[in-house]
Each structure stands twice: as C-alpha cells, then as structure tokens.
Design an enzyme around this catalytic site. Structure first.
Site, PDB file in Angstrom:
ATOM      1  N   GLU A 167      -4.586  70.612  46.142  1.00 30.06           N
ATOM      2  CA  GLU A 167      -5.011  70.860  44.628  1.00 30.06           C
ATOM      3  C   GLU A 167      -6.469  71.005  44.360  1.00 30.06           C
ATOM      4  O   GLU A 167      -6.737  70.536  43.299  1.00 30.06           O
ATOM      5  CB  GLU A 167      -4.201  69.451  43.885  1.00 30.06           C
ATOM      6  CG  GLU A 167      -2.628  69.506  44.388  1.00 30.06           C
ATOM      7  CD  GLU A 167      -2.261  68.338  43.601  1.00 30.06           C
ATOM      8  OE1 GLU A 167      -2.930  67.537  42.954  1.00 30.06           O
ATOM      9  OE2 GLU A 167      -1.200  67.990  43.683  1.00 30.06           O
ATOM     10  N   GLU A 272       6.768  70.343  49.254  1.00 29.57           N
ATOM     11  CA  GLU A 272       6.942  68.948  48.572  1.00 29.57           C
ATOM     12  C   GLU A 272       8.168  69.322  47.457  1.00 29.57           C
ATOM     13  O   GLU A 272       8.240  68.932  46.505  1.00 29.57           O
ATOM     14  CB  GLU A 272       5.925  68.629  47.601  1.00 29.57           C
ATOM     15  CG  GLU A 272       4.609  68.392  48.570  1.00 29.57           C
ATOM     16  CD  GLU A 272       3.555  67.813  47.768  1.00 29.57           C
ATOM     17  OE1 GLU A 272       3.526  67.361  46.636  1.00 29.57           O
ATOM     18  OE2 GLU A 272       2.374  67.796  48.357  1.00 29.57           O
TER      19      GLU A 272
HETATM   20  C1  XIL Z   1       2.962  61.192  44.872  1.00 28.89           C
HETATM   21  C2  XIL Z   1       3.572  60.526  45.349  1.00 28.89           C
HETATM   22  O1  XIL Z   1       5.223  60.764  45.710  1.00 28.89           O
HETATM   23  C3  XIL Z   1       3.730  59.126  44.759  1.00 28.89           C
HETATM   24  O2  XIL Z   1       4.420  57.914  45.344  1.00 28.89           O
HETATM   25  C4  XIL Z   1       2.207  58.659  44.230  1.00 28.89           C
HETATM   26  O3  XIL Z   1       2.294  57.771  43.629  1.00 28.89           O
HETATM   27  C5  XIL Z   1       1.590  59.827  43.638  1.00 28.89           C
HETATM   28  O4  XIL Z   1       1.668  61.076  44.521  1.00 28.89           O
HETATM   29  N1  XIL Z   1       1.383  66.249  44.871  1.00 28.89           N
HETATM   30  C6  XIL Z   1       0.919  65.726  46.228  1.00 28.89           C
HETATM   31  C7  XIL Z   1       1.511  64.603  46.447  1.00 28.89           C
HETATM   32  O5  XIL Z   1       0.243  66.608  46.754  1.00 28.89           O
HETATM   33  O6  XIL Z   1       0.868  63.625  47.436  1.00 28.89           O
HETATM   34  C8  XIL Z   1       2.087  63.459  45.273  1.00 28.89           C
HETATM   35  O7  XIL Z   1       2.843  62.547  45.717  1.00 28.89           O
HETATM   36  C9  XIL Z   1       3.065  64.538  44.277  1.00 28.89           C
HETATM   37  C10 XIL Z   1       2.046  65.849  43.826  1.00 28.89           C
END
Ligand code: XIL
Length: 380
Positions: A167, A272
């Site tokens: 990100e 994701e």
């Molecule tokens: C999220 C997790 O799923 C949660 O449990 C945590 O509280 C916050 O992060 N982008 C990413 C992930 O790269 O690491 C994030 O994961 C979601 C968005």
C-alpha cells in the site's frame, strides 16, 4: 426328518444370501455411482491453474480452530498470515523481535506443504510506534536493513513469496506520504526490494495494494514496477488485494488491469480476495466516513442470515470473477482469500464494527456456500 431340517436350513441360507448378497452388491453400485468423477476441493480442481490460498489468523496458527484447519487441509494450497508478521507484531521494539507465532506459521506451511507467503515487510499501517521516531534516511536505511535481513533471512527457503511493500500508493497513483516516503522519498522502495532479494534470492517478491484496478492507481503501480526494473532490481508480482463488492470493480476493469501488469513484465496475484455484501459508508451520498455507523440497522441489513437472492448474487459474482481468472491463468500465480470462512473475516469489523458480513466461500459453520459451488462448477 433330519433331511427336511437340512433342506429347510439350506433354503433359509439361500434366501438370506439372495437378500443380503444382492443388497451388498447394490450398495457397492450406488457408492461407486456416488463417487465424484472429478477431484474434490478447490486446490485439486484448480491445481493446473493457480494456487488457491487463504489468510490465516492466530486461532488457526495456534491450532485452536480445528474446523478451519480441516478446511485449510482439503481446500487450500497456500497461506498468508493475516496479522502476525506485520511490523508491530514481529518487530515491536528496535532490535526486539517476536518470532513465536511467525515460527508456528512457517511450520504450518511446511507441515501441510503449502505455498507460504510472508505479509508484509514494509507498510505504513500496523507499524511499530518506534519506527515513527526514526530521524533521517540513514537511520531509516539501517532500520530497514535490520528488519528485512533478520526476517527474510530467518525464513530463507521457507517463505515462498514476500509482500515486500504494501500500500505505497495513493488513489491518484502518487506515493503515499508514509514515514518511509517522508524520510527517503521513492528510494525506500528500491531499498526494500533490493534487501529482500539479497536476503533470499529464491523468494518471489511482490508489490501489494488495494484498488489496483483503478486506472490512476494502476498507472502508479506500473511505474513502481518500471522504477525497480530500470534499476535492475527484482520484482516478480503485483498483488491486487481484491477487497471487492458485488458490483465493482467491473470485470472489464479487472481484465484490463491483469493485462496491464502482465505487459509490465510481472505476474499477477489476487492476494486478499473477499466480496462484501454490505454497504460501505463512502457509498452513501454525503456520508462522513468518520461518522459512527455502529449499531445502524441500515448498515447491517443481514444480522441473522443472508437472503437467498443475495446469496445467489454473490455466487454469480464469484463465478464470473473466477471465469476471468481462468481465462488469464497464464498470467495469474495465486488467488488468496482473506480468511477461511465468513465468521473469521475482518469485514465483520471493518470499516464499521460489529456487523455480519458474508464475503467468503464458507459460512459461519464452515459449510460451503453457493459461491463455493459456483467456483467449483467452472471446473466440472
Ligand atoms: C487486516 C486484517 O485482516 C485485520 O485483522 C487487521 O485488524 C487489519 O488488517 N490490507 C492488507 C491486510 O494488506 O493486511 C489487511 O488485513 C487488510 C487490508
């Protein structure tokens, strides 16, 4: 007289044999018929296409979630740690590392022979507080060297793919003003990829971000790939996170993006994937994102169960997305879901706390949903 008894006995045995012998035969035929003609499970069905992964949480890594582990074994062949390798957890103080859960995570990957992802080395979010106190670019470089050498070095040959930077981009495609950018400008991207490649030359290296289907942000990601490649650095994959919804991004936008990253000389991973069925605060005209929607019925419309019509819509959406992935399987390395089942999805708590969301392929009881069947149906 004895003869008659013998004869009756023989008859009795014959009748029994005919009755139960036949039954047994029938049973065999039925069970043979019931055997699926194709292999079961997502990972088997998609084994010639791409890895099918899942993000795993603490409960799974610590083996407290036995049903989740069962699904992991049968359905998935890749894992990503949902939280435990993020900076604040793995490197909470300067030079202070906590490898207890990361070690257990890597063990899990080895034991189940899974393509094991490291998530994530450099990210402005879930960062340890102490990193924000770094004074200048020299110190930042030292900190990054220690962080990346220590972690990637420890798991050399065991982590198959690293999300090196997460990100880094804003929506307009320019670089986010993170602590890394503030201190070192775009150089920090090069440091991160160079250090990761040195620490484990065999590991696959990924740039990972959300909204990478938006044309401006996509252009930003492509310029990161170019910047690194121009410097002779290794970048293998662009990871499109895939936090999507029922309507967007469109299939055209997803396809254009896959093609654009492929053209830039990298593989694509969907890192994701989840599809929210709930309204986002920012979809509401004039809604303040910071507004407190907790407890709002409008924002949490399905607290008990998902209506059939939405279940179908989700299944259709998943099917069309996977159809597209299959069309471009030569460009796609992995499709990872952000969680195993609906109950453990982060989308029950984000961006609004305490909602009931249904974004994955398995329900709260770990049963396959229509969406699961629609994804499998593409291979049968
Ligand atoms: C999220 C997790 O799923 C949660 O449990 C945590 O509280 C916050 O992060 N982008 C990413 C992930 O790269 O690491 C994030 O994961 C979601 C968005």
């Amino acid at each position: 007289m004895v003869h008659i008894y013998r004869l009756l006995y023989a008859l009795f045995v014959l009748i029994l044999f005919t009755l139960f012998g036949c039954k047994e035969h029938d049973k065999k035929l039925t069970s043979e018929k019931e055997l699926p003609s194709k292999p079961i499970g997502l990972k088997q069905n998609y084994k010639d296409d791409f890895f099918i992964g899942a993000a795993v949480n603490d409960a799974l890594i610590e083996k407290r979630d036995s049903l989740g582990l069962e699904l992991l074994k049968t359905e998935f062949n890749s894992i990503t740690p949902e939280n435990i390798m993020k900076w604040m957890h793995i490197h909470p103080g300067k030079g202070v590392y906590d490898f207890s859960l990361p070690d257990a995570y890597v063990d899990l990957g080895e034991r189940y022979q899974l393509f094991t992802v490291g998530h994530t080395l450099v990210w402005h979010s879930q960062l340890a507080e102490w990193v924000t106190e770094v004074k200048d670019s020299t110190e930042l470089k030292e900190v990054m060297e220690d962080h990346i050498n220590t972690i990637v070095g420890r798991y050399k040959g065991k982590i198959d793919s690293w999300d090196v930077v997460n990100e880094a981009l804003k929506e307009d495609g320019s670089l986010r003003e993170s602590v890394f950018y503030e201190l070192a400008g775009e150089k920090y991207l090069e440091w991160a990829f160079e250090l990761a490649a040195e620490a484990d030359p065999e590991a696959q290296l990924t740039y990972n971000d959300y909204n990478l289907t938006n044309p401006e942000k996509r252009a930003g990601a492509i310029s990161i790939v170019k910047q690194l490649k121009d410097k002779g650095l290794k970048i293998d994959v662009v990871g499109m996170q895939g936090h999507w919804n029922l309507k967007g991004p469109s299939l055209e936008e997803i396809e254009e993006s896959i093609l654009a990253y492929h053209k830039a000389g990298v593989k694509v991973a969907i890192t994701e994937l989840d599809i929210t069925v709930l309204p986002y605060p920012w979809d509401l005209e004039g809604a303040e994102v910071s507004q407190n929607f907790e407890g709002s019925e409008f924002m949490n419309p399905y607290p008990e169960s998902l209506p059939d019509s939405v279940q179908r819509e989700l299944a259709d959406r998943y099917q069309s997305i996977f159809k597209l992935f299959l069309k471009h399987k030569d460009k796609i390395d992995r499709v990872t879901f952000w969680g195993i089942n609906d109950g453990s999805s982060w989308l029950n708590g984000w961006p609004i706390k305490n909602r009931t969301n249904y974004p994955l392929l398995f329900d709260r009881s770990y049963r396959p949903k229509d969406a699961y069947k629609s994804v499998l149906a593409l291979k049968n």
